[in-house]
Design an enzyme around this catalytic site. Structure first.
Site, mmCIF file in Angstrom:
data_model
loop_
_atom_site.group_PDB
_atom_site.id
_atom_site.type_symbol
_atom_site.label_atom_id
_atom_site.label_comp_id
_atom_site.label_asym_id
_atom_site.label_seq_id
_atom_site.Cartn_x
_atom_site.Cartn_y
_atom_site.Cartn_z
ATOM 1 C CG ASN A 109 14.749 -24.490 57.848
ATOM 2 O OD1 ASN A 109 13.682 -24.920 58.522
ATOM 3 N ND2 ASN A 109 16.028 -24.824 58.669
ATOM 4 C CG HIS A 155 2.638 26.007 61.770
ATOM 5 N ND1 HIS A 155 3.705 25.922 62.531
ATOM 6 C CD2 HIS A 155 3.715 26.301 60.320
ATOM 7 C CE1 HIS A 155 4.477 25.754 61.464
ATOM 8 N NE2 HIS A 155 5.333 26.781 60.170
ATOM 9 C CB SER A 276 -24.311 9.667 64.618
ATOM 10 O OG SER A 276 -24.891 8.993 65.237
ATOM 11 C CE LYS A 282 -21.477 13.779 63.196
ATOM 12 N NZ LYS A 282 -21.311 13.377 64.088
ATOM 13 C CG ASN A 284 -19.914 9.853 61.500
ATOM 14 O OD1 ASN A 284 -20.093 11.468 61.041
ATOM 15 N ND2 ASN A 284 -20.979 9.281 61.847
ATOM 16 C CD GLU A 289 -14.120 9.696 61.422
ATOM 17 O OE1 GLU A 289 -14.308 9.499 62.339
ATOM 18 O OE2 GLU A 289 -15.250 8.685 60.337
ATOM 19 C CE1 TYR A 316 12.085 -20.728 59.381
ATOM 20 C CE2 TYR A 316 13.190 -22.871 61.152
ATOM 21 C CZ TYR A 316 12.328 -21.732 60.182
ATOM 22 O OH TYR A 316 10.553 -21.794 60.245
ATOM 23 C CD GLN A 321 5.294 -22.089 62.016
ATOM 24 O OE1 GLN A 321 6.060 -22.484 61.533
ATOM 25 N NE2 GLN A 321 4.758 -21.679 63.346
ATOM 26 C CE LYS A 324 4.889 -18.907 56.984
ATOM 27 N NZ LYS A 324 6.477 -18.401 57.306
HETATM 28 N N1 ARG Z 1 6.619 -23.140 58.886
HETATM 29 C C1 ARG Z 1 7.724 -22.889 58.971
HETATM 30 C C2 ARG Z 1 7.963 -21.282 58.867
HETATM 31 O O1 ARG Z 1 7.125 -21.027 58.779
HETATM 32 C C3 ARG Z 1 8.226 -23.755 57.978
HETATM 33 C C4 ARG Z 1 9.720 -23.829 57.973
HETATM 34 C C5 ARG Z 1 10.306 -25.133 58.887
HETATM 35 N N2 ARG Z 1 11.364 -25.323 58.944
HETATM 36 C C6 ARG Z 1 11.674 -26.171 60.512
HETATM 37 N N3 ARG Z 1 13.447 -26.417 59.896
HETATM 38 N N4 ARG Z 1 10.895 -26.571 61.336
HETATM 39 O O2 ARG Z 1 8.910 -21.401 59.061
#
Ligand code: ARG
Length: 455
Positions: A109, A155, A276, A282, A284, A289, A316, A321, A324
């Protein structure tokens, strides 16, 4: 095989295992995980949990693991649940039982919170550089296109003449705020969670200040419960990315619009346009975009993480998780987008004739009112008179500057023969010479200011 198998008799269901595993994405934290572990091993030695011999064995092993990652020869095993497991497993293979002491007093954690912050701090300079380069492209445009006058819009209706350089720089400053924001959030992210354990803090006398220094953090977290749950740094990065995306999208929309045949102010280079498969004519503006489209995705990444964080009880929870992938995705999106936008801006062609053609005399109606103001007429009244002049010209289906002096005089006696000087867009722009205004003089000062900001 797992780091937590002791209390279990049965095995985790195969699909549940796959759901639980995070290695597929958290392997991006490999270098940071090793760095955090090196610092932790030294802290454990200082706390007399590890002997000098054990610490040196562990550190040598960790260096070898880092080397394997750098060379791309690290082999993951099917049982590697996440990057933390993989590193520790490999360390054990390399140095034997001493590896089992590394995790003393630590939890995944506080480990993952530390790794992820380290990753972000490592990633920020690259994003800052890419952003600064795009700002550089806008600044180059402002210098290159200096002096060109275009219709300014509010506007999306013709409003007042402005310098094209002023328009480019408007976008420069939005990006400057983004870059400032990124630096500020990085400062706040530099808070060390390591030493917080699973939730209650480490039970060994590790020196967290030394750990922070060694890992390049500016401070240590003041509360272990908060430290393992705090993902503000991730949310702030995603907010930065979302708002930056919004700024890029607004710039992109301007370019898309100005490159239409109807406006024709801008022509994109072939290197940054696509065709196109059906319509041979065209050309583009896909790149812009996509910038506009990706802004939507970036906003979604932010709202997704905020929704994940909302309602988590303290300390935690495995929901975290989910933190990320959105951050990696936002980061990768920006790094893919920014250099392409810079290239497209640097290589586009500007059509000053088309911009001039978009300047009609009615856009100088404010200047007409200001003319009367200079003759002592209150603006509220002069605005009225200038409006009547616009209406009269429209009724006669003539441009505003085609009204005769008698016609102007019929609307207000203060009009003199010099009224026609009002209808010069260059002159109109030049009058707006307050700091931050569109007068060439003010824009020149702005360019100097922008150069300083860019560093
Ligand atoms: N893979 C977990 C995460 O990204 C790591 C931490 C896991 N902790 C746990 N108590 N299972 O959060």
């Amino acid at each position: 095989m797992t780091l937590w198998g002791g209390r279990f008799k049965g095995e985790l269901d195969r699909q549940a295992w796959a759901l639980n595993a995070s290695l597929s994405f958290d392997q991006r934290l490999a270098q940071q995980d090793v760095r955090g572990s090196l610092a932790w091993a030294r802290a454990l030695q200082q706390a007399r949990v590890l002997s000098a011999e054990e610490c040196s064995q562990i550190c040598t092993g960790l260096e070898a693991v880092a080397q394997e990652f750098r060379q791309g020869i690290f082999v993951f095993q099917p049982a590697d649940e996440d990057i933390h497991t993989a590193v520790e497993r490999r360390l054990g293979e390399l140095i034997g039982p001493a590896a089992g002491k590394l995790h003393t007093g630590r939890s995944r954690n506080d480990q993952v919170a530390t790794d992820f912050r380290l990753w972000l701090l490592d990633a920020v300079p690259g994003v800052q550089a890419a952003l600064a380069d795009l700002q550089g492209a806008l600044l180059e445009r402002a210098e290159q296109d200096f002096g060109m006058v275009m219709p300014g819009y509010t506007h999306l209706q013709r409003a007042q003449p402005i310098l094209l350089s002023h328009w480019w720089l408007a976008h420069f400053w939005a990006l400057q705020r983004d870059r400032d924001r990124l630096g500020e959030l990085a400062d706040r992210a530099a808070t060390l969670p390591l030493g917080s354990g699973a939730l209650a803090g480490a039970p060994f006398a590790v020196d967290r200040q030394v750990l922070a220094q060694e890992l390049g953090f500016a401070r240590i977290s003041p509360n272990s419960l908060d430290a393992v749950a705090d993902r503000d740094f991730a949310a702030e990065f995603l907010f930065f990315a979302a708002l930056h995306g919004v700024h890029l999208s607004r710039l992109a929309e301007g370019v898309v619009l100005f490159s239409t045949a109807e406006f024709g102010f801008i022509e994109l280079s072939d290197a940054y346009s696509t065709g196109s498969s059906l319509m041979p004519q065209k050309k583009n503006p896909d790149v812009f975009e996509l910038a506009r489209g990706k802004a939507g995705t970036l906003v979604g990444l932010l709202t997704g993480l905020l929704a994940t964080l909302k309602g988590l009880p303290s300390a935690y929870d495995k929901d975290l998780q989910e933190d990320k992938q959105p951050v990696f995705a936002a980061h990768d999106t920006l790094l893919a987008l920014l250099p392409v936008l810079g290239g497209a801006l640097r290589s586009l062609a500007v059509r000053p004739d088309r911009m001039s053609a978009g300047l009609d005399a009615a856009m100088l109606a404010t200047d007409l009112a200001d003319y009367l103001v200079r003759a002592g007429v209150p603006f509220r009244h002069s605005h009225q008179v200038a409006g009547q002049a616009v209406r009269l010209a429209a009724e006669k289906q003539q441009p505003l500057d085609a009204l005769s002096l008698d016609e102007f005089r019929s609307l207000h006696p203060a009009f003199g023969p010099d009224v026609y000087q009002v209808f010069d867009p260059q002159h109109s722009a030049a009058r707006r010479d307050v700091p931050g205004g569109t007068a060439p003089e003010a824009v020149r000062a702005q360019i100097v200011q922008a150069k300083t900001a860019l560093g």
